[in-house]
Design a protein around this motif. Sequence first.
Motif, mmCIF file in Angstrom:
data_model
loop_
_atom_site.group_PDB
_atom_site.id
_atom_site.type_symbol
_atom_site.label_atom_id
_atom_site.label_comp_id
_atom_site.label_asym_id
_atom_site.label_seq_id
_atom_site.Cartn_x
_atom_site.Cartn_y
_atom_site.Cartn_z
ATOM 1 N N VAL A 172 12.667 121.839 115.229
ATOM 2 C CA VAL A 172 12.500 121.824 116.398
ATOM 3 C C VAL A 172 12.995 120.160 116.576
ATOM 4 N N ARG A 173 13.625 119.307 115.860
ATOM 5 C CA ARG A 173 14.522 117.922 116.217
ATOM 6 C C ARG A 173 15.926 118.612 116.311
ATOM 7 N N SER A 174 16.549 119.734 115.953
ATOM 8 C CA SER A 174 17.451 120.299 117.243
ATOM 9 C C SER A 174 17.081 121.011 118.664
ATOM 10 N N ARG A 175 16.496 121.059 118.628
ATOM 11 C CA ARG A 175 15.720 122.022 120.092
ATOM 12 C C ARG A 175 15.362 120.455 121.215
ATOM 13 N N LEU A 176 15.225 119.525 120.717
ATOM 14 C CA LEU A 176 14.233 118.527 120.741
ATOM 15 C C LEU A 176 15.265 116.632 120.705
ATOM 16 N N LYS A 177 16.757 117.659 120.871
ATOM 17 C CA LYS A 177 17.741 116.559 120.616
ATOM 18 C C LYS A 177 17.874 115.420 121.707
ATOM 19 N N GLU A 178 17.884 116.261 122.906
ATOM 20 C CA GLU A 178 17.577 115.064 124.283
ATOM 21 C C GLU A 178 16.757 114.520 123.766
ATOM 22 N N TRP A 179 16.320 114.580 123.577
ATOM 23 C CA TRP A 179 14.758 113.745 124.227
ATOM 24 C C TRP A 179 14.606 112.705 122.223
ATOM 25 N N GLU A 180 15.741 112.905 121.708
ATOM 26 C CA GLU A 180 16.026 112.121 120.340
ATOM 27 C C GLU A 180 15.371 110.539 120.349
ATOM 28 N N ASP A 181 15.167 109.444 121.611
ATOM 29 C CA ASP A 181 15.168 108.554 121.746
ATOM 30 C C ASP A 181 13.690 108.579 121.578
ATOM 31 N N LEU A 182 13.259 108.942 122.396
ATOM 32 C CA LEU A 182 11.769 109.212 122.405
ATOM 33 C C LEU A 182 10.652 109.867 121.380
ATOM 34 N N VAL A 183 11.464 111.093 121.091
ATOM 35 C CA VAL A 183 10.788 111.656 119.953
ATOM 36 C C VAL A 183 11.032 111.523 118.600
#
Length: 211
Positions: A172-183
């Motif tokens: 899940v962290r990998s799939r949301l890497k583009e949002w890591e500053d918010l998620v």
Amino acid sequence: MPTPHDSSAERLNYPTAQFMTSAPTLALCPDDTGAEVAFAGRSNAGKSSAINALTQQKALARTSRTPGRTQLINFFSVMNDEAYRLVDLPGYGYAKVPETVKLEWQQHMSDYLRGRFSLRGLVLLMDVRHPLTEFDQMMLGFADQRDMPVHILLTKADKLKKGPANAALQQVRSRLKEWEDLVSVQLFSSLKRDGVDTLAQRLDQWLKTPQ
């Protein structure tokens, strides 16, 4: 007297949470002042159970054998102070209701997430075995439009062994890497109370930070 470095002086006491009111629409929600954090998730993601685990109360948030029973926006005050609120949003996905009603719920949630000034962050609950559903991605989209931080709980982590659970977390962290500053993402088990303290710390950060 607590010192500035005494973390206990900065923690909110979530077991003091009390039911405030329910609202069917944004217009009927309590005054848009203070700070609140909303909990969202598919109807079978364990949202009510997570709120009950956080607050150490068995029935603060309604749980049901019939998913989708929560159809209102439910507000809870913390520490007898309505300036600090937890919000239980309607579950989505498994309720046996007409499609028009589901679309209406979706519109109310969109209005709430986009229009509520006092909303500081979104806790998004996903079953660790079935993360990032279409609903989850819709909610992430709403949050992204507002630059709102999201904390994901991968619930029912006790249903998996440690290895597969950690693998799901990393995926899940990998799939949301583009949002890591918010998620941010964590494993969570209401049954075993695993992850409750981590969740409470994140809520403290959101609720106690001036707007």
